[in-house]
Design an enzyme around this catalytic site. Structure first.
Site, mmCIF file in Angstrom:
data_model
loop_
_atom_site.group_PDB
_atom_site.id
_atom_site.type_symbol
_atom_site.label_atom_id
_atom_site.label_comp_id
_atom_site.label_asym_id
_atom_site.label_seq_id
_atom_site.Cartn_x
_atom_site.Cartn_y
_atom_site.Cartn_z
ATOM 1 N N SER A 9 80.503 -5.468 -40.360
ATOM 2 C CA SER A 9 80.257 -5.293 -38.934
ATOM 3 C C SER A 9 81.474 -4.660 -38.256
ATOM 4 C CB SER A 9 79.879 -6.636 -38.307
ATOM 5 O OG SER A 9 79.331 -6.472 -37.023
ATOM 6 N N HIS A 20 71.986 -9.828 -40.576
ATOM 7 C CA HIS A 20 73.405 -9.513 -40.370
ATOM 8 C C HIS A 20 74.329 -10.572 -40.962
ATOM 9 C CE1 HIS A 20 76.270 -6.951 -38.183
ATOM 10 N NE2 HIS A 20 76.910 -8.036 -37.771
ATOM 11 N N ASP A 63 68.329 -6.685 -39.545
ATOM 12 C CA ASP A 63 69.546 -6.978 -38.792
ATOM 13 C C ASP A 63 69.234 -6.917 -37.297
ATOM 14 O OD1 ASP A 63 72.102 -6.677 -37.470
ATOM 15 O OD2 ASP A 63 72.957 -6.093 -39.410
#
Length: 276
Positions: free
Chosen positions: A145, A254, A221
């Protein structure tokens, strides 16, 4: 460096160290996994950069990376994701301040005093690791991320310094999405030209080294469409003829459940590059 945790793990040692960072002006924690091969000689290093709200603990407790690091004989170094401490500037929002360093060198008050994460990851931390541990100067870099953004940017800006780079769910276009825009305006100011030095898409267009990019992204995600936009990375790499492997993983989100599912493939990718 002061060791504050020490655990046997897959034949090696998972440790946490504390040190005073001259670059960041605060006390920092860094996780270091030494595989069993480190008892007999020096080993290469994979630097892992974590995402928003994370510390050095997330990857070592949730990803299972040590199993694969032990298999391939790679040390794992995972710093905290930002400066920390009572005297370090912060914000009540989860995506700004402590836990949200974005791996840039801040130029704006009050952030500039401590938020020099780019220099910390590129220079101070490797110098420290290479001086205190049985490691070589062969390095790879990865992250998740915000940390995936950091890994891609750092590898692209430092040709020849890293043997390989990969990312999970990276913020590939921070100048175009809310997470990046909020952080960059706060840390770097209103001049958007200065933002480009920390944007993967901008860097790909002028990259001096065509280091292959390995990216895994989950199709479920929750940040996919608004914050991550992997299709922009594909477009930029195609335009610049930059090698990219983008794996869209069906059904994954995620979280570290996603990372744990594919971290072994990333370690194999880095192990191959580090052995060349």
């Amino acid at each position: 460096m002061e060791r504050i945790e020490h655990h046997a793990c897959f034949g090696g040692w998972q440790e946490i160290y504390q040190h005073e960072s001259a670059t960041l002006g605060c006390t920092m924690n860094v996780a270091v996994y030494l595989p069993p091969q480190a008892e007999k000689g020096r080993v290469p290093v994979l630097y892992w950069l974590s995402g928003l709200t994370c510390t050095e603990q997330n990857v070592i407790t949730k990803s299972g990376v040590q199993r694969y690091a032990a298999e391939h004989g790679i040390a794992i170094v995972a710093p905290d994701s930002s400066p920390r401490g009572e005297k370090v500037a912060d914000n009540h929002l989860y995506d700004l301040g402590q836990g949200a360093g974005f791996y840039v060198n801040a130029t704006q008050k009050p952030w500039a005093a401590n938020y020099q994460m780019y220099d910390y990851v590129v220079q101070e931390l490797p110098d420290l690791i290479e001086a205190h541990f049985p490691v070589t100067q062969e390095r790879s870099i990865s992250g998740h991320s915000m940390g995936g953004h950091g890994a891609l940017v750092i590898a692209l800006r430092n040709p020849g310094r890293y043997r390989s780079v990969s990312a999970f769910s990276p913020i590939v276009a921070p100048t175009q999405v809310p997470w990046g825009q909020k952080a960059f305006e706060s840390y770097l100011g209103n001049d958007r030209e200065t933002w480009k030095q920390y944007d993967t898409l901008e860097l790909i267009a002028t990259a001096e080294e065509r280091l292959p990019l390995l990216v895994d992204q989950g199709t479920r995600d929750e940040f996919l469409d608004k914050q991550l936009k992997p299709e922009l990375l594909t477009q930029a790499c195609e335009a610049a003829h930059h090698p990219l492997t983008l794996n869209m993983r069906t059904g994954y989100d995620h979280s570290y459940y996603f990372i744990a599912s594919f971290i072994g493939k990333h370690l194999a990718h880095h192990a191959f590059a580090l052995s060349q």
